[in-house]
Design an enzyme around this catalytic site. Structure first.
Site, PDB file in Angstrom:
ATOM      1  N   SER A   1       0.825  -1.208   0.000  1.00 16.97           N
ATOM      2  CA  SER A   1       0.000   0.000   0.000  1.00 16.97           C
ATOM      3  C   SER A   1       0.864   1.265   0.000  1.00 16.97           C
ATOM      4  O   SER A   1       1.619   1.485  -0.932  1.00 16.97           O
ATOM      5  CB  SER A   1      -0.955  -0.039   1.192  1.00 16.97           C
ATOM      6  OG  SER A   1      -1.914   0.970   1.081  1.00 16.97           O
TER       7      SER A   1
ATOM      8  N   ASP B   1      -3.283   6.562  -3.145  1.00 19.41           N
ATOM      9  CA  ASP B   1      -2.039   5.995  -2.633  1.00 19.41           C
ATOM     10  C   ASP B   1      -1.536   4.978  -3.670  1.00 19.41           C
ATOM     11  O   ASP B   1      -2.217   4.714  -4.671  1.00 19.41           O
ATOM     12  CB  ASP B   1      -2.247   5.387  -1.241  1.00 19.41           C
ATOM     13  CG  ASP B   1      -3.169   4.183  -1.223  1.00 19.41           C
ATOM     14  OD1 ASP B   1      -3.916   4.006  -2.209  1.00 19.41           O
ATOM     15  OD2 ASP B   1      -3.148   3.420  -0.235  1.00 19.41           O
TER      16      ASP B   1
ATOM     17  N   ARG C   1      -6.914   3.975  -1.506  1.00 15.95           N
ATOM     18  CA  ARG C   1      -7.260   5.161  -0.721  1.00 15.95           C
ATOM     19  C   ARG C   1      -7.343   6.389  -1.620  1.00 15.95           C
ATOM     20  O   ARG C   1      -6.782   6.413  -2.705  1.00 15.95           O
ATOM     21  CB  ARG C   1      -6.199   5.429   0.355  1.00 15.95           C
ATOM     22  CG  ARG C   1      -6.258   4.501   1.541  1.00 15.95           C
ATOM     23  CD  ARG C   1      -5.153   4.868   2.528  1.00 15.95           C
ATOM     24  NE  ARG C   1      -5.354   4.274   3.830  1.00 15.95           N
ATOM     25  CZ  ARG C   1      -4.942   3.064   4.169  1.00 15.95           C
ATOM     26  NH1 ARG C   1      -4.298   2.330   3.274  1.00 15.95           N
ATOM     27  NH2 ARG C   1      -5.152   2.576   5.376  1.00 15.95           N
TER      28      ARG C   1
END
Length: 558
Positions: free
Chosen positions: A111, A268, A273
């Site tokens: 991530s 992201d 996100r």
């Protein structure tokens, strides 16, 4: 490394505490055995595997290589694998599990972690991230399957296997078809003059957000040229995390000024996100917090639903969810509008699983969010999804522009109608688990054994919920309703002034986080006084409960 509900997350490199070929093989062998035990039709249905663009030159590790090794493990046992042939956003994996009715999904990504890290995220057959007891079951199976199986390292074997499938083209087509069910103002989208800038922060998002805009008939956003292509070095940012605010958006601001764009959308690196910024009349840029964007999207999605569902009886089956450390704004909207609101434990694994339960009971889950800029706007993905959230935000902004309203003005209108919800969140970094344990032990034995604090500076504590021990002072039997977990620290304090503050440890980073909120009933418009009160509460929390100097904690700003 320990396999938990978040899967694995660690630096790439040699050794059993790192992400590398061996630890990926061991993890997948354990996961494969666990799935065989749970699904008699595993060899018929199979699994999906996706990966981001991370790579670690010195150790030779990369998300793509790890994904291929994982695929090889399953195929060697006769399990069909749907391996994406190219990088994809994380939400494509849970989408594929649901869409193709597979047994499980794996996404190789870290991530928004620093560049040296990688991770291994696991989804169950319901399309949501795993929760207990699967984490313990998988972990035990990994322990029992440490020795690599024959040919475990030879990932070239998969290329000629009939069990290897590439879902890339199908999923790209079907996903964008599915998110169009959330497109309500195509005519406005076609004609809007509003300009958007998008950055994927050297991750996977660029292509997919462009396609999402196309699916909604919006003109494509301007892409930040230095950041649009995947680059595992993340050369233009200190941390590839849009949550960190303006530092990550410097290049986006410059491009927006140049091209006359008023709104910035930032994903992201694995595009699950979304951060949003808007240019204010003063010329300043406002970066919305996760709670503020949650309020806007919640208002918007409910408004669109209401417009298309005139029968108010349907409201009894409508739900929205948020995590317990997120703003309670959805609760306020639900109370006034008549739909249901539920809070879950922190993390989309809880919201995804709860949403699936509700959907299986015939309920409509319109929206779920967490303050860490994660939004589930579309029921086809039972996880946070930065791609659909980006295009839905763009449609909302385009619609508001036809009413001469900005996102900031609409946010104030939401607060005027449902009550101001002022939030403040931050964290301290601490690399010593003993110090973290001691800090929370002190809070549980504040004035003698088994006593929590009665005040925090001048602020009187009126309630305590400890989801590590299961204690909740507000319940008749003093037992917490939400699930408890001894493996992570989490205490929520309610204050007599209406403030709420939660302190918790992070599952993936060496951080002690805090979240605070002050809610006012509709009509209380002295927002500056509310902000001042919350600032004072947060200062007291830091001084009396965190004690950063005594505990040698590093502040976020450092």
């Amino acid at each position: 490394m320990e396999f938990g509900t978040a899967g694995l997350r660690a630096a790439m490199g040699a050794g059993i505490s790192h992400m590398n070929d061996l630890t990926i093989i061991q993890t997948t062998q354990g996961f494969c055995r666990y799935l065989e035990k749970n699904f008699s039709d595993l060899k018929k249905r199979g699994v999906v595997i996706g990966f981001d663009a991370r790579a670690h030159l010195s150790s030779g590790g990369s998300s793509k290589r790890f994904a291929r090794l994982a695929a090889n493990t399953f195929i060697s046992q006769g399990v069909p694998v749907y391996l994406f042939s190219d990088i994809t956003p994380t939400p494509f994996v849970p989408y594929t599990v649901t869409h193709l009715k597979l047994c499980a999904g794996i996404m190789v990504t870290a991530s928004h972690n620093p560049k040296q890290d990688n991770g291994y995220k696991v989804y169950w057959e319901n399309g949501a991230q795993i929760i207990a007891p699967h984490d313990k079951g998988i972990s035990q199976a990994i322990e029992e399957n440490q020795e690599p199986w024959p040919q475990a390292w030879d990932d070239k074997l998969i290329d000629s296997s009939l069990l290897l499938h590439d879902p890339y083209a199908t999923v790209n087509k079907e996903y964008f078809k599915d998110i169009q069910k959330q497109c309500f103002h195509r005519n406005i989208n076609k004609e809007t003059n509003l300009k958007f800038v998008h950055t994927s922060v050297h991750g996977v998002g660029h292509k997919f957000v462009q396609l999402a805009f196309k699916a909604f008939d919006l003109s494509p956003p301007f892409a930040v040229p230095e950041q649009k292509d995947p680059d595992p070095e993340f050369p233009t940012v200190k941390y590839p995390n849009p949550e960190e605010g303006k530092g990550v958006l410097t290049l986006s601001f410059a491009l927006a000024e140049k091209d006359g764009a008023k709104i910035i959308l930032a994903n992201d690196p694995d595009a699950d996100r979304l951060a949003v910024a808007e240019k204010q009349e003063s010329g300043e840029w406002k970066v919305f917090s996760g709670n503020e964007l949650g309020a806007l999207l919640g208002w918007w999605i409910f408004t669109c639903w209401k417009k298309h569902n005139r029968d108010t009886r349907a409201l009894k089956d409508v739900y929205m969810l948020s995590s317990t450390v997120s703003s309670k704004i959805l609760r306020a909207i639900a109370l006034k509008e008549g739909f249901h609101f539920e809070e879950t434990l922190t993390g989309f694994k809880w919201m995804g699983n709860r949403a699936k339960q509700l959907m299986d009971q015939g309920k409509a889950v319109l929206f779920a969010f967490e303050e860490a800029i994660g939004y589930m706007c579309c029921p086809a993905v039972l996880d946070k999804d930065g791609v659909s959230a980006a295009v839905i935000t763009a449609e909302m902004a385009s619609f508001l522009a036809t009413r001469n309203l900005t996102l900031s003005q609409q946010l104030k209108a939401v607060y005027d109608e449902y009550g101001f919800h002022i939030t403040k969140a931050s964290y301290f970094i601490c690399h010593d688990p003993k110090v973290i344990q001691q800090l929370f032990d002190n809070l549980r034995n504040f004035d003698g054994r088994n006593t929590y604090p009665k005040s925090c500076g001048r602020f009187k504590v009126s309630g305590i919920r400890d989801l590590t021990t299961g204690y909740d002072s507000s319940q008749p039997d003093q037992k917490a309703i939400l699930p408890t977990s001894k493996s992570s620290q989490m205490i929520t304090f309610t204050f007599a002034n209406g403030g709420v503050a939660t302190m918790r440890t992070s599952g993936t980073e060496p951080k002690i986080k805090y979240y605070s909120e002050l809610c006012a009933p509709p009509g209380n418009s002295d927002i500056e006084q509310l902000k001042k009160e919350l600032d004072e509460l947060v200062n007291a929390l830091e001084k009396h409960f965190f004690q950063p100097e005594k505990n040698n904690l590093q502040r976020k700003t450092e």
